[in-house]
Write a protein that holds these residues in place. Structure first.
Motif, short mmCIF file in Angstrom:
data_model
loop_
_atom_site.label_atom_id
_atom_site.label_comp_id
_atom_site.label_asym_id
_atom_site.label_seq_id
_atom_site.Cartn_x
_atom_site.Cartn_y
_atom_site.Cartn_z
N LEU A 58 40.36 46.56 41.38
CA LEU A 58 39.24 45.65 41.12
C LEU A 58 38.65 45.12 42.41
O LEU A 58 37.42 45.04 42.56
CB LEU A 58 39.71 44.46 40.27
N GLN A 59 39.53 44.77 43.33
CA GLN A 59 39.12 44.23 44.62
C GLN A 59 38.23 45.24 45.37
O GLN A 59 37.19 44.87 45.90
CB GLN A 59 40.37 43.92 45.44
N LEU A 97 42.95 35.64 38.63
CA LEU A 97 42.29 36.91 38.37
C LEU A 97 40.96 36.70 37.67
O LEU A 97 39.94 37.29 38.05
CB LEU A 97 43.21 37.81 37.55
N GLU A 98 40.94 35.84 36.65
CA GLU A 98 39.71 35.55 35.92
C GLU A 98 38.65 34.93 36.83
O GLU A 98 37.45 35.15 36.63
CB GLU A 98 40.00 34.63 34.74
N GLN A 99 39.10 34.16 37.82
CA GLN A 99 38.18 33.53 38.77
C GLN A 99 37.80 34.47 39.91
O GLN A 99 37.11 34.06 40.83
CB GLN A 99 38.81 32.26 39.35
N LYS A 100 38.28 35.72 39.83
CA LYS A 100 38.02 36.73 40.86
C LYS A 100 38.58 36.34 42.23
O LYS A 100 38.07 36.74 43.26
CB LYS A 100 36.53 37.05 40.95
N LYS A 101 39.65 35.55 42.20
CA LYS A 101 40.38 35.20 43.43
C LYS A 101 41.51 36.22 43.57
O LYS A 101 42.68 35.93 43.33
CB LYS A 101 40.90 33.77 43.35
N TYR A 102 41.11 37.44 43.93
CA TYR A 102 42.03 38.57 43.90
C TYR A 102 43.21 38.40 44.85
O TYR A 102 44.34 38.72 44.48
CB TYR A 102 41.28 39.87 44.19
N ASN A 132 34.73 45.63 43.73
CA ASN A 132 33.88 44.45 43.77
C ASN A 132 33.52 44.00 45.18
O ASN A 132 33.13 42.86 45.39
CB ASN A 132 34.52 43.30 43.01
#
Length: 65
Positions: free
Chosen positions: A60-61, A24-29, A64
């Motif tokens: 979030l996905q 999640l922190e790496q935006k690998k949703y 973004n």
């Protein structure tokens, strides 16, 4: 006789909440969602919490894109 190949795609036993948060922190949703889906199966007593996390990640996905 050839040996059976090692199954490398079955890493569900390695899944942890920490790894899900890292995704999640790496935006690998997508990976984070998949991680929480695995955790729901591993820890059904926390399924409501994990389902809420999945819902939040999907929001979030969308925001973004």
């Amino acid at each position: 006789m050839p040996s059976k190949p090692i199954e490398t795609s079955d890493t569900t036993h390695l899944m942890t909440e920490t790894l899900a948060r890292v995704y999640l922190e790496q935006k690998k949703y997508s990976k984070a969602i998949q991680a929480y889906e695995i955790l729901i199966l591993k820890y059904p007593e926390k399924s409501i919490f994990f389902a809420d996390r999945i819902k939040d990640i999907k929001i979030l996905q969308q925001n973004n894109q």
